[in-house]
Design an enzyme around this catalytic site. Structure first.
Site, PDB file in Angstrom:
ATOM      1  N   SER A  41      -7.436  -9.347 -11.202  1.00  0.00           N
ATOM      2  CA  SER A  41      -7.996 -10.152 -10.168  1.00  0.00           C
ATOM      3  C   SER A  41      -9.303  -9.787  -9.706  1.00  0.00           C
ATOM      4  CB  SER A  41      -7.074 -10.323  -8.955  1.00  0.00           C
ATOM      5  OG  SER A  41      -7.086  -9.007  -8.519  1.00  0.00           O
TER       6      SER A  41
ATOM      7  N   ARG B 149       1.017  -1.172  -0.089  1.00  0.00           N
ATOM      8  CA  ARG B 149      -0.051   0.025  -0.101  1.00  0.00           C
ATOM      9  C   ARG B 149       0.768   1.288   0.021  1.00  0.00           C
ATOM     10  NH1 ARG B 149      -5.295   0.118   4.002  1.00  0.00           N
ATOM     11  NH2 ARG B 149      -5.752  -1.459   2.438  1.00  0.00           N
TER      12      ARG B 149
ATOM     13  N   LYS C 251      -6.769 -14.505   6.026  1.00  0.00           N
ATOM     14  CA  LYS C 251      -7.141 -14.581   4.659  1.00  0.00           C
ATOM     15  C   LYS C 251      -6.583 -16.044   4.155  1.00  0.00           C
ATOM     16  CE  LYS C 251      -8.944 -10.497   2.115  1.00  0.00           C
ATOM     17  NZ  LYS C 251      -8.670  -9.995   1.250  1.00  0.00           N
TER      18      LYS C 251
ATOM     19  N   LYS D 213     -15.237  -2.321  -9.790  1.00  0.00           N
ATOM     20  CA  LYS D 213     -14.579  -3.468 -10.583  1.00  0.00           C
ATOM     21  C   LYS D 213     -15.298  -4.933 -10.278  1.00  0.00           C
ATOM     22  CE  LYS D 213     -10.324  -2.226  -9.114  1.00  0.00           C
ATOM     23  NZ  LYS D 213     -10.585  -0.991  -8.686  1.00  0.00           N
TER      24      LYS D 213
ATOM     25  N   ALA E 207     -18.309  -1.696  -1.746  1.00  0.00           N
ATOM     26  CA  ALA E 207     -17.565  -0.118  -1.647  1.00  0.00           C
ATOM     27  C   ALA E 207     -16.586  -0.049  -0.608  1.00  0.00           C
ATOM     28  CB  ALA E 207     -18.605   0.689  -1.754  1.00  0.00           C
ATOM     29  N   MET E 208     -17.156   0.576   0.563  1.00  0.00           N
ATOM     30  CA  MET E 208     -16.223   0.824   1.535  1.00  0.00           C
ATOM     31  C   MET E 208     -16.382   0.130   2.730  1.00  0.00           C
ATOM     32  SD  MET E 208     -18.717   3.042   1.049  1.00  0.00           S
ATOM     33  CE  MET E 208     -19.291   3.658   2.424  1.00  0.00           C
TER      34      MET E 208
ATOM     35  N   ASN F  97     -13.738  -5.012   2.186  1.00  0.00           N
ATOM     36  CA  ASN F  97     -12.955  -5.292   3.183  1.00  0.00           C
ATOM     37  C   ASN F  97     -13.210  -4.528   4.540  1.00  0.00           C
ATOM     38  OD1 ASN F  97     -10.838  -7.037   2.507  1.00  0.00           O
ATOM     39  ND2 ASN F  97      -9.975  -5.328   1.081  1.00  0.00           N
TER      40      ASN F  97
ATOM     41  N   LYS G 243       2.416  -8.036   4.639  1.00  0.00           N
ATOM     42  CA  LYS G 243       2.030  -6.848   3.753  1.00  0.00           C
ATOM     43  C   LYS G 243       3.046  -5.730   3.872  1.00  0.00           C
ATOM     44  CE  LYS G 243      -2.233  -5.369   2.264  1.00  0.00           C
ATOM     45  NZ  LYS G 243      -3.269  -5.993   1.621  1.00  0.00           N
TER      46      LYS G 243
HETATM   47  P1  NAD Z   1     -13.685  -0.024  -7.000  1.00  0.00           P
HETATM   48  O1  NAD Z   1     -12.855   1.335  -6.341  1.00  0.00           O
HETATM   49  O2  NAD Z   1     -13.299  -0.539  -8.276  1.00  0.00           O
HETATM   50  O3  NAD Z   1     -15.217   0.057  -6.761  1.00  0.00           O
HETATM   51  C1  NAD Z   1     -15.926   0.926  -5.708  1.00  0.00           C
HETATM   52  C2  NAD Z   1     -17.254   1.317  -6.259  1.00  0.00           C
HETATM   53  O4  NAD Z   1     -17.936   1.853  -4.974  1.00  0.00           O
HETATM   54  C3  NAD Z   1     -17.032   2.511  -6.937  1.00  0.00           C
HETATM   55  O5  NAD Z   1     -17.798   2.388  -8.261  1.00  0.00           O
HETATM   56  C4  NAD Z   1     -17.552   3.748  -6.240  1.00  0.00           C
HETATM   57  O6  NAD Z   1     -18.192   5.045  -7.028  1.00  0.00           O
HETATM   58  C5  NAD Z   1     -18.254   3.140  -5.235  1.00  0.00           C
HETATM   59  N1  NAD Z   1     -18.645   4.022  -3.853  1.00  0.00           N
HETATM   60  C6  NAD Z   1     -17.828   4.411  -3.232  1.00  0.00           C
HETATM   61  N2  NAD Z   1     -18.416   5.092  -2.017  1.00  0.00           N
HETATM   62  C7  NAD Z   1     -19.730   4.685  -2.248  1.00  0.00           C
HETATM   63  C8  NAD Z   1     -20.813   4.787  -1.590  1.00  0.00           C
HETATM   64  N3  NAD Z   1     -20.671   5.581  -0.228  1.00  0.00           N
HETATM   65  N4  NAD Z   1     -22.046   4.492  -1.783  1.00  0.00           N
HETATM   66  C9  NAD Z   1     -22.089   3.841  -2.912  1.00  0.00           C
HETATM   67  N5  NAD Z   1     -21.146   3.722  -3.965  1.00  0.00           N
HETATM   68  C10 NAD Z   1     -19.892   3.924  -3.342  1.00  0.00           C
HETATM   69  O7  NAD Z   1     -13.166  -1.128  -5.967  1.00  0.00           O
HETATM   70  P2  NAD Z   1     -13.301  -2.632  -6.359  1.00  0.00           P
HETATM   71  O8  NAD Z   1     -12.037  -3.101  -6.585  1.00  0.00           O
HETATM   72  O9  NAD Z   1     -14.808  -3.201  -6.776  1.00  0.00           O
HETATM   73  O10 NAD Z   1     -13.484  -3.313  -4.721  1.00  0.00           O
HETATM   74  C11 NAD Z   1     -14.555  -3.103  -3.931  1.00  0.00           C
HETATM   75  C12 NAD Z   1     -14.579  -3.483  -2.395  1.00  0.00           C
HETATM   76  O11 NAD Z   1     -14.026  -4.909  -2.457  1.00  0.00           O
HETATM   77  C13 NAD Z   1     -13.324  -2.668  -1.701  1.00  0.00           C
HETATM   78  O12 NAD Z   1     -13.816  -2.564  -0.301  1.00  0.00           O
HETATM   79  C14 NAD Z   1     -12.096  -3.510  -1.836  1.00  0.00           C
HETATM   80  O13 NAD Z   1     -11.145  -3.403  -0.914  1.00  0.00           O
HETATM   81  C15 NAD Z   1     -12.700  -4.956  -1.621  1.00  0.00           C
HETATM   82  N6  NAD Z   1     -11.899  -5.933  -2.509  1.00  0.00           N
HETATM   83  C16 NAD Z   1     -11.663  -5.959  -3.575  1.00  0.00           C
HETATM   84  C17 NAD Z   1     -10.923  -6.909  -4.575  1.00  0.00           C
HETATM   85  C18 NAD Z   1     -10.505  -6.855  -5.876  1.00  0.00           C
HETATM   86  O14 NAD Z   1     -10.105  -7.965  -6.219  1.00  0.00           O
HETATM   87  N7  NAD Z   1     -10.681  -5.847  -6.543  1.00  0.00           N
HETATM   88  C19 NAD Z   1     -10.347  -8.020  -3.671  1.00  0.00           C
HETATM   89  C20 NAD Z   1     -10.730  -7.948  -2.421  1.00  0.00           C
HETATM   90  C21 NAD Z   1     -11.519  -6.948  -1.692  1.00  0.00           C
END
Ligand code: NAD
Length: 379
Positions: A155, A53, A77, A192, A252-253, A275, A89
């Site tokens: 991923s 990070r 995990k 994503k 999202a968050m 997460n 990490k």
């Molecule tokens: P991303 O940034 O591509 O998508 C997040 C989406 O959430 C965005 O479209 C954003 O506009 C929206 N968003 C943000 N705040 C919001 C709110 N208050 N209300 C509604 N929508 C909101 O992230 P991602 O890669 O899709 O990951 C999503 C979550 O999954 C994150 O918490 C990430 O840590 C977790 N995660 C992702 C992966 C991965 O492979 N990408 C793996 C493990 C965990």
């Protein structure tokens, strides 16, 4: 009256802070401006694995606290997903918008290389695959690199696939039928992961309540829904907590399950990729008392981790899909165990992790360390 004496809590020294960790490495390279910390929490199951990070931490102490917490989470995990990797990490102290350079990531790659396979890393918040293409020039111990460099690619596809298996397992547990269609879901975040999950649910004919800060992605999904048997209803960011959907899917968050939101929830279960969804461990108990089934996030969102761990044996999409399917069985076992022992699903998942680690510790004691697999998997 006796004056109460103010007792200042004893400040923890650095060794007390890192007491739960095997190794913590401070990386300092004035020539490139690199200041980083690599934390290896536990290598009982194999070399440590975890992203790097980059964040403008206010102090080294803040960075240390973050990397210690995140690396411990990775041990859980990896163990819960049946991976032969431990938890690690890294954090780079700096602003990802201003402080990056190829030289900085090459320097970081050299520090990773110096650990000789005890730590594998790749992208996380604030870092990109381009950064790790630079680090990869200096070390083999990098994963999540682009397909053109022999990596396994995006991923988030595997993460979304894992969420779908987790939803099927939850439907099986709740309704004795793992069919995804004929159900309603509330999705928070169509990024994503969330967008790919939404697409698959629509294909299955489900009804979705959706919300995202970005109107364009919601419009895009609405258009997509017209070609399916599914249905989409857009709601605002607060209303997502009080829909009458069967399952809430946070993508999202973090910390969105808290004292305020639990009161609003009407769903039967929460299954999402975000997460650290629970603001505190106490919220797992509150959900249980309210009769809401909670799928521990580190089980649900492990698909991406399963992919990057697998990449070290050479990219193979089929193998990753098979491994990701294990999330279905693993989550069902956790639901059943939690019910049998009258504990929360989080505690059931944590117990499983502790027993996986204990089993491997016994094996590691039995065989000498020399007989354990070589850690430079790519060689
Ligand atoms: P991303 O940034 O591509 O998508 C997040 C989406 O959430 C965005 O479209 C954003 O506009 C929206 N968003 C943000 N705040 C919001 C709110 N208050 N209300 C509604 N929508 C909101 O992230 P991602 O890669 O899709 O990951 C999503 C979550 O999954 C994150 O918490 C990430 O840590 C977790 N995660 C992702 C992966 C991965 O492979 N990408 C793996 C493990 C965990």
């Amino acid at each position: 009256m006796k004056q109460l004496e103010f007792v200042k809590p004893k400040e923890k020294n650095t060794f007390e802070k890192i007491a739960n960790h095997e190794q913590v490495v401070f990386c300092n390279d004035p020539a490139t401006g690199l200041q980083a910390i690599i934390a290896i929490h536990d290598t009982t199951l194999g070399p440590a694995l975890g992203g790097t990070r980059m964040y403008p931490y206010k102090s080294v102490d803040d960075a240390l606290e973050d990397v210690l917490r995140l690396s411990e989470g990775m041990t859980y995990k990896c163990a819960a997903s049946g991976l032969d990797f431990g938890g690690g990490k890294a954090v780079i102290i700096g602003d990802p918008e201003k402080d990056k350079s190829p030289a900085l990531f090459r320097s970081f790659g050299q520090f990773v290389d110096s650990l000789n396979g005890r730590f594998y890393t790749g992208t996380d918040m604030g870092t990109t695959t381009d950064d790790f293409v630079e680090a990869f020039k200096e070390t083999n111990f990098i994963n999540g690199i682009p397909e053109v460099y022999g990596g396994s690619g995006d991923s988030s596809i595997s993460t979304a696939c894992g969420v779908i298996h987790a939803l099927e397992a939850t439907n099986e547990y709740l309704f004795n039928n793992n069919d995804l269609g004929n159900r309603t879901y509330a999705i928070q975040g169509l990024g994503k992961v969330g967008y790919k999950v939404a697409e698959q649910l629509l294909e299955a004919g489900a009804k979705l309540y959706i919300t995202d800060l970005n109107q364009d992605v919601m419009t895009q999904l609405n258009t997509k829904a017209k070609d399916t048997n599914g249905e989409v209803e857009q709601v605002d960011s607060e209303a997502i907590y009080s829909t009458d959907a069967d399952i809430f899917i946070p993508c999202a968050m973090g910390a969105i399950i808290n004292d305020q939101t639990i009161g609003q929830l009407k769903v039967k279960a929460i299954v999402g990729s975000a997460n650290n969804q629970l603001q505190s461990p106490a919220h797992a108990k509150m959900l249980q008392e309210k009769g809401i089934l909670y799928a521990p996030d580190y089980i649900v969102n492990a698909g991406g981790l399963i992919q990057v761990a697998d990449e070290l044996y050479g990219p193979n999409t089929k193998r990753v899909l098979v491994k990701t399917k294990a999330i279905y069985r693993s989550l069902l076992d956790i639901y059943v165990q939690a019910e049998l022992d009258a504990i929360t699903t989080v505690e059931a998942a944590n117990r499983k992790v502790r027993s996986v680690l204990e089993e491997q510790r016994n094996r590691n004691n039995f065989y000498s360390r020399k007989r354990r697999p070589k850690w430079n998997i790519r060689e």
